[in-house]
Design a protein around this motif. Structure first.
Motif, mmCIF file in Angstrom:
data_model
loop_
_atom_site.group_PDB
_atom_site.id
_atom_site.type_symbol
_atom_site.label_atom_id
_atom_site.label_comp_id
_atom_site.label_asym_id
_atom_site.label_seq_id
_atom_site.Cartn_x
_atom_site.Cartn_y
_atom_site.Cartn_z
ATOM 1 N N ALA A 177 0.820 -1.212 0.000
ATOM 2 C CA ALA A 177 0.000 0.000 0.000
ATOM 3 C C ALA A 177 0.854 1.262 0.000
ATOM 4 N N GLU A 178 2.004 1.203 0.648
ATOM 5 C CA GLU A 178 2.902 2.355 0.766
ATOM 6 C C GLU A 178 4.326 1.912 0.466
ATOM 7 N N PRO A 179 5.207 2.858 0.138
ATOM 8 C CA PRO A 179 6.602 2.486 -0.130
ATOM 9 C C PRO A 179 7.230 1.750 1.050
ATOM 10 N N VAL A 180 7.996 0.717 0.754
ATOM 11 C CA VAL A 180 8.600 -0.133 1.769
ATOM 12 C C VAL A 180 10.111 0.091 1.798
ATOM 13 N N ILE A 181 10.729 -0.455 2.829
ATOM 14 C CA ILE A 181 12.186 -0.493 2.920
ATOM 15 C C ILE A 181 12.618 -1.925 2.635
ATOM 16 N N LEU A 182 13.509 -2.095 1.658
ATOM 17 C CA LEU A 182 14.092 -3.407 1.407
ATOM 18 C C LEU A 182 15.220 -3.642 2.412
ATOM 19 N N HIS A 183 15.649 -4.875 2.511
ATOM 20 C CA HIS A 183 16.559 -5.264 3.595
ATOM 21 C C HIS A 183 17.561 -6.272 3.053
ATOM 22 N N TRP A 184 18.833 -5.878 3.018
ATOM 23 C CA TRP A 184 19.879 -6.783 2.566
ATOM 24 C C TRP A 184 20.785 -7.077 3.747
ATOM 25 N N LEU A 185 20.568 -8.222 4.360
ATOM 26 C CA LEU A 185 21.328 -8.633 5.535
ATOM 27 C C LEU A 185 22.366 -9.659 5.114
ATOM 28 N N GLY A 186 23.617 -9.356 5.368
ATOM 29 C CA GLY A 186 24.694 -10.239 4.942
ATOM 30 C C GLY A 186 24.794 -11.489 5.787
ATOM 31 N N PRO A 187 25.507 -12.498 5.293
ATOM 32 C CA PRO A 187 25.621 -13.775 6.005
ATOM 33 C C PRO A 187 26.384 -13.683 7.316
ATOM 34 N N ALA A 192 22.419 -18.320 7.058
ATOM 35 C CA ALA A 192 21.433 -18.903 6.141
ATOM 36 C C ALA A 192 21.118 -17.988 4.966
ATOM 37 N N LEU A 193 21.615 -16.747 4.997
ATOM 38 C CA LEU A 193 21.335 -15.790 3.924
ATOM 39 C C LEU A 193 22.467 -15.702 2.907
ATOM 40 N N GLU A 194 23.393 -16.617 2.960
ATOM 41 C CA GLU A 194 24.475 -16.660 1.974
ATOM 42 C C GLU A 194 23.877 -16.762 0.566
ATOM 43 N N GLY A 195 24.394 -15.933 -0.343
ATOM 44 C CA GLY A 195 23.930 -15.979 -1.729
ATOM 45 C C GLY A 195 22.608 -15.287 -1.980
ATOM 46 N N TYR A 196 22.220 -14.379 -1.085
ATOM 47 C CA TYR A 196 20.931 -13.706 -1.263
ATOM 48 C C TYR A 196 20.933 -12.857 -2.530
ATOM 49 N N TRP A 197 19.758 -12.677 -3.086
ATOM 50 C CA TRP A 197 19.518 -12.046 -4.384
ATOM 51 C C TRP A 197 19.990 -12.926 -5.538
ATOM 52 N N VAL A 225 21.239 -1.649 4.039
ATOM 53 C CA VAL A 225 22.377 -2.447 3.601
ATOM 54 C C VAL A 225 23.228 -2.822 4.814
ATOM 55 N N SER A 226 23.300 -4.114 5.114
ATOM 56 C CA SER A 226 24.081 -4.608 6.251
ATOM 57 C C SER A 226 25.095 -5.629 5.746
ATOM 58 N N LEU A 227 26.107 -5.141 5.037
ATOM 59 C CA LEU A 227 27.142 -6.015 4.481
ATOM 60 C C LEU A 227 28.509 -5.768 5.124
ATOM 61 N N LEU A 228 28.600 -4.734 5.972
ATOM 62 C CA LEU A 228 29.865 -4.364 6.630
ATOM 63 C C LEU A 228 30.969 -4.131 5.609
ATOM 64 N N ASP A 229 30.603 -3.530 4.476
ATOM 65 C CA ASP A 229 31.532 -3.248 3.384
ATOM 66 C C ASP A 229 31.255 -1.815 2.914
ATOM 67 N N THR A 230 32.085 -0.881 3.359
ATOM 68 C CA THR A 230 31.845 0.529 3.103
ATOM 69 C C THR A 230 31.764 0.851 1.620
ATOM 70 N N GLN A 231 32.729 0.404 0.853
ATOM 71 C CA GLN A 231 32.773 0.762 -0.559
ATOM 72 C C GLN A 231 31.609 0.154 -1.332
ATOM 73 N N THR A 248 22.056 2.887 5.972
ATOM 74 C CA THR A 248 23.176 2.064 6.381
ATOM 75 C C THR A 248 22.776 1.171 7.539
ATOM 76 N N GLY A 249 23.169 -0.086 7.418
ATOM 77 C CA GLY A 249 23.052 -1.041 8.512
ATOM 78 C C GLY A 249 24.436 -1.531 8.888
ATOM 79 N N ASP A 250 25.466 -0.733 8.541
ATOM 80 C CA ASP A 250 26.860 -1.105 8.751
ATOM 81 C C ASP A 250 27.299 -0.646 10.132
ATOM 82 N N ASP A 251 27.314 -1.564 11.071
ATOM 83 C CA ASP A 251 27.642 -1.221 12.455
ATOM 84 C C ASP A 251 29.136 -1.069 12.692
#
Length: 383
Positions: A177-187, A192-197, A225-231, A248-251
């Motif tokens: 119904a409204e714009p959502v936030i996508l979520h890319w969580l790294g392994p 269990a999320l290895e190879g996502y997308w 984006v939670s990949l812990l990869d700045t570039q 950013t989800g880069d802690d």
């Protein structure tokens, strides 16, 4: 006065706690960045549960912590990884959390976005996975909250390639119904999320997620984006369609990513802002004035604590987050759903206390010291 802390080498050291907290007061809403804190849940310590039983949640303390975050101007990212989603909190518990937190947000005027996943199933066909997503999306939308389409373990297992992700996400975005936030969580957060997308090649995965967004830019508020990869995050950020935010989800690198560069910046959706809430809010308000140096001066010193909390195995960062909430007086105990308080060693917890105290994160340093001494005594550490 000192406190005797175990160190990471098997010995002990004397630490002198600070006596005054950092002075931070709530202020006006942010103007330059959209900032969410993923929030933890407070377990009911008196419930007769086991690690395998449904989570018993202390709803009063859980909602009080969300009011604390809202009072500092932060949005709450609800029922996410920080809330032990899939690590103690099942879908039934998450649905109740979403409903209660969304109602609380509406009552106090707080911003809230909630996780939509597939954790009511452990596997299945693509049609069943899509149905699980749709069920959860309906719950979030009915609550009046913004939806965050979380990465799905079931989809990672069932998908045969990028086209399956494009099909599932395309259908979900078309009906949102409204714009959502996508979520890319790294392994590193969830193996269990290895190879996502659809690919273990991050360049190929980035191409797929950009294609999903490009096909539905009006339905995508942004991507966390939670990949812990700045570039890699910066590269993705620069390729997003106009109007689509990068959260950013880069802690490990959040100060520089939020500050940005001459080609853009990241907004934030971070688990570490759970313990850093007031300090993080103060830093963003400084950034709102255009003072990047002042912003970095406040937030850069917090990175050592964040990297400590999120050290490998990263998925157990929640233990340190809840420890600091207890030490800060936001809850009366150090107990977690699923018994996850046992997931980090005593030296790790002691170092988290020391770093947080050094930053002035505890509103009552004396209370934090007393509670830390009580925890140490349970492990046989005399003072």
């Amino acid at each position: 006065m000192t406190i005797r802390l175990p160190d990471l080498q098997g010995g002990f050291r004397a630490y002198e706690p600070r006596t005054e907290p950092l002075t931070v007061t709530p202020g006006i809403p942010f103007t330059s960045r959209t900032v969410f804190s993923a929030a933890h849940v407070v377990a009911d310590p008196y419930a007769d549960t086991t690690p395998d039983s449904p989570a018993a949640v202390d709803w009063d303390a859980t909602l009080a912590f969300r009011r604390h975050l809202w009072s500092h101007g932060l949005g709450v990212a609800e029922a996410m990884d920080t809330a032990q989603r899939g690590m103690g909190l099942d879908w039934a518990g998450a649905a109740e959390l979403i409903r209660r937190s969304a109602a609380e947000a509406h009552s106090v005027g707080g911003r809230i976005a909630c996780g939509v996943g597939t954790d009511q199933i452990t596997g299945g066909s693509l049609a069943e996975i899509r149905g699980a997503y749709e069920e959860q999306l309906a719950v979030v939308e009915e609550s009046g909250a913004q939806a965050i389409l979380m990465a799905s373990r079931a989809l990672a297992s069932a998908a045969s390639g990028p086209e399956d992700y494009q099909e599932i996400y395309g259908r979900l975005l078309r009906q949102a119904a409204e714009p959502v936030i996508l979520h890319w969580l790294g392994p590193m957060f969830d193996p269990a999320l290895e190879g996502y997308w659809g690919s273990g090649d991050l360049d190929a995965a980035t191409k797929t997620v950009l294609e999903v967004i490009a096909a539905h830019p009006d339905k995508v508020d942004g991507i966390k984006v939670s990949l812990l990869d700045t570039q890699r995050e910066i590269g993705l950020r620069r390729r997003l369609p106009r109007g689509v935010r990068c959260y950013t989800g880069d802690d490990f690198h959040y100060p520089e990513l939020i500050a940005g560069d001459d080609q853009g910046f990241s907004h934030a959706l971070l688990g570490v802002f759970d313990p850093l809430g007031p300090l993080a809010a103060e830093a963003v308000r400084v950034l709102d004035t255009g003072d990047v140096t002042g912003f970095r001066g406040l937030l850069d010193p917090t990175v050592e604590l964040s990297r400590h909390l999120f050290q490998t195995p990263t998925r157990f960062y929640k233990t340190g987050v809840v420890l600091l909430a207890w030490l800060a007086g936001h809850q009366s105990h150090f107990t977690m759903v699923g018994g996850l308080q046992s997931a980090r060693s005593l030296p790790h917890l002691a170092r988290a206390y020391e770093l947080a105290d050094g930053l002035g994160l505890f509103p009552d340093p004396g209370l934090a010291e007393e509670r830390m001494k009580n925890l140490l005594s349970l492990y046989g550490v005399d003072q």
